[in-house]
Design a protein around this motif. Structure first.
Motif, short mmCIF file in Angstrom:
data_model
loop_
_atom_site.label_atom_id
_atom_site.label_comp_id
_atom_site.label_asym_id
_atom_site.label_seq_id
_atom_site.Cartn_x
_atom_site.Cartn_y
_atom_site.Cartn_z
N ASP A 88 0.82 -1.22 0.00
CA ASP A 88 0.00 0.00 0.00
C ASP A 88 0.85 1.27 0.00
OD1 ASP A 88 -2.77 -1.08 0.20
OD2 ASP A 88 -1.96 -1.95 2.05
N VAL A 89 1.89 1.31 0.85
CA VAL A 89 2.70 2.51 1.00
C VAL A 89 4.17 2.13 1.09
CG1 VAL A 89 3.17 4.56 2.43
CG2 VAL A 89 0.83 3.69 2.25
N VAL A 90 5.01 2.86 0.35
CA VAL A 90 6.46 2.73 0.46
C VAL A 90 7.02 4.03 1.05
CG1 VAL A 90 8.66 2.54 -0.78
CG2 VAL A 90 6.73 1.08 -1.41
N TYR A 91 7.82 3.90 2.10
CA TYR A 91 8.47 5.04 2.75
C TYR A 91 9.95 4.96 2.38
CZ TYR A 91 9.89 8.08 6.69
OH TYR A 91 10.40 9.08 7.48
N ASP A 92 10.41 5.88 1.53
CA ASP A 92 11.76 5.78 0.98
C ASP A 92 12.60 7.00 1.33
OD1 ASP A 92 14.04 5.18 -0.41
OD2 ASP A 92 13.23 5.68 -2.37
N ALA A 93 13.52 6.81 2.28
CA ALA A 93 14.50 7.84 2.61
C ALA A 93 15.86 7.51 2.03
CB ALA A 93 14.60 8.00 4.14
N PRO A 148 12.41 -1.05 -7.61
CA PRO A 148 11.79 -2.33 -7.27
C PRO A 148 10.73 -2.19 -6.18
CG PRO A 148 14.10 -2.27 -6.60
CD PRO A 148 13.88 -1.10 -7.48
N ALA A 149 10.93 -1.29 -5.23
CA ALA A 149 9.91 -1.07 -4.20
C ALA A 149 8.65 -0.47 -4.82
CB ALA A 149 10.46 -0.18 -3.10
N MET A 150 8.84 0.49 -5.72
CA MET A 150 7.69 1.10 -6.40
C MET A 150 6.92 0.08 -7.22
SD MET A 150 6.54 2.30 -9.54
CE MET A 150 7.99 2.65 -10.55
N ARG A 151 7.64 -0.81 -7.90
CA ARG A 151 6.98 -1.83 -8.72
C ARG A 151 6.21 -2.85 -7.88
NH1 ARG A 151 8.31 -2.35 -14.12
NH2 ARG A 151 9.91 -0.92 -14.90
N ALA A 152 6.53 -2.94 -6.58
CA ALA A 152 5.82 -3.85 -5.69
C ALA A 152 4.53 -3.25 -5.14
CB ALA A 152 6.73 -4.27 -4.54
N LEU A 153 4.28 -1.96 -5.42
CA LEU A 153 3.05 -1.33 -4.96
C LEU A 153 1.84 -1.94 -5.66
CD1 LEU A 153 4.14 2.42 -4.88
CD2 LEU A 153 3.24 1.13 -2.91
N GLY A 154 0.73 -2.01 -4.94
CA GLY A 154 -0.52 -2.47 -5.51
C GLY A 154 -1.32 -1.33 -6.09
N MET A 197 1.20 4.96 -14.10
CA MET A 197 -0.11 5.10 -14.74
C MET A 197 -0.95 3.83 -14.60
SD MET A 197 -1.04 5.65 -18.76
CE MET A 197 -0.55 3.96 -19.11
N LEU A 198 -0.36 2.69 -14.93
CA LEU A 198 -1.12 1.44 -14.97
C LEU A 198 -1.64 1.01 -13.60
CD1 LEU A 198 1.08 -0.54 -17.51
CD2 LEU A 198 -1.21 0.39 -17.91
N LYS A 199 -0.89 1.34 -12.54
CA LYS A 199 -1.30 0.94 -11.20
C LYS A 199 -2.02 2.06 -10.43
CE LYS A 199 2.10 -2.67 -10.25
NZ LYS A 199 3.02 -3.22 -9.21
N GLY A 200 -2.16 3.23 -11.04
CA GLY A 200 -2.80 4.34 -10.34
C GLY A 200 -2.00 4.79 -9.13
#
Length: 325
Positions: free
Chosen positions: A210-215, A223-229, A253-256
């Motif tokens: 649902d959420v990625v927190y990237d510092a 790869p973390a972004m691509r794992a988002l639903g 775009m495809l995953k909103g």
């Protein structure tokens, strides 16, 4: 008074402790005697001239502190001499006294130690703003924290759990992951030993994150972004790895997906009322024992190079504190 000073841009070794004039509280300001100051990774960037905040030389690093109000300037309201306060600025706290606008102060409850108060405002303030105000994370959602053992990473682990999320902590060693687990992480991933995207997909199934927190940034971000639903949120906190990632817009775009920038300093200036609400909430949680604010180590002011070196090498597990007074 003594102050840690940056007189030329460079590394920790280019700083020096100087004797400078005591400041005077101006209109709307408080004079604070600093007990402890907290350092952050961004301090290593500020002194090198590589951060978005570029103070005029000379200046003191340090964006957080805990101290005692010694005097008040004309029109300064809401605080009294003797109050123990949390200070949050972009820089300037690594000195014995500082004149600061009262809007940058918060009164510290008795149950909160100096070190916890000094390390609470920026890392936890940034994270609460990111998770609650930006991502609007909901109980039961999955939160992925990259760089989960550092000061800001542990803040995300703790606050994510407090807000009801399932937290997946990602770090570069089993030792760092164990620290994240002791602070509430439900699952952990060593991204040096496994494929980050595949492991996230395994842990979340077809639903995704649902959420990625990237510092961290660098090569972990994509790869973390691509794992988002579907309708996942990617929080851009910072770039400790040094490299600013570039995302494929077609995946977004495809995953909103929402890619959300988190600039806490701008938030503080633009939304002061919400910022004060967040700071009060963090101090209340700390007083109730709901936030740990792990301290990696406390160092005398004279050991500033060692303290900043730990942050520069990304070895810190928690907050790095300078003992000032």
């Amino acid at each position: 008074m003594k102050a840690l000073m940056c007189t030329r841009l460079g590394g920790p070794e280019d700083l020096s402790i100087e004797t400078v004039a005591d400041p005077v509280a101006g209109p709307g300001e408080a004079l604070v005697r600093v007990r402890v100051a907290a350092l952050n990774f961004f301090d290593t960037l500020i002194i090198a001239g590589k951060y978005q905040v570029k103070p005029e030389l000379p200046f003191s690093p340090g964006g957080e502190a805990c101290g005692v109000v010694e005097a008040l300037g004309a029109g300064a309201e809401g605080f009294s001499v003797g109050d123990r306060v949390m200070v949050h600025l972009s820089h300037g706290t690594a000195r014995e006294r500082i004149a600061v606008p009262v809007a940058r102060l918060a009164r510290v409850p008795e149950a909160v130690s100096d070190a916890v108060a000094a390390g609470l405002s920026i890392t936890y303030g940034t994270t609460l703003h990111a998770l609650a105000d930006r991502a609007r994370i909901q109980p039961g959602e999955t939160l992925v924290v990259l760089g989960a053992s550092g000061g800001v990473g542990l803040a995300a682990v703790e606050l994510g759990k407090l807000l009801g999320a399932r937290v997946i902590a990602c770090a570069s060693s089993p030792e760092k992951l164990e620290i994240a687990r002791t602070h509430g992480a439900d699952d952990v991933i060593d991204y040096r030993a496994t494929n980050l995207r595949e492991e996230l997909r395994r842990l979340t199934g077809e639903r995704g994150v649902d959420v990625v927190y990237d510092a961290v940034g660098g090569d972990l971000a994509e790869p973390a972004m691509r794992a988002l639903g579907w309708k996942g949120r990617f929080l851009v906190i910072g770039f400790a790895a040094g490299e600013i990632p570039k995302f494929p817009l077609n995946v977004i775009m495809l995953k909103g997906i929402d890619v959300q920038g988190v600039h806490w300093g701008a938030f503080v200036e633009r939304e002061p009322a919400q910022h004060q609400t967040n700071q009060a909430q963090l101090l209340a949680w700390a007083a109730e024992g709901k936030l740990t604010v792990k301290v990696h180590g406390t160092y005398p002011l004279e050991a500033y190079a060692e303290a900043l070196g730990i942050l520069k090498r990304r070895e810190a597990t928690g907050k790095v504190i300078l003992q000032i007074g």
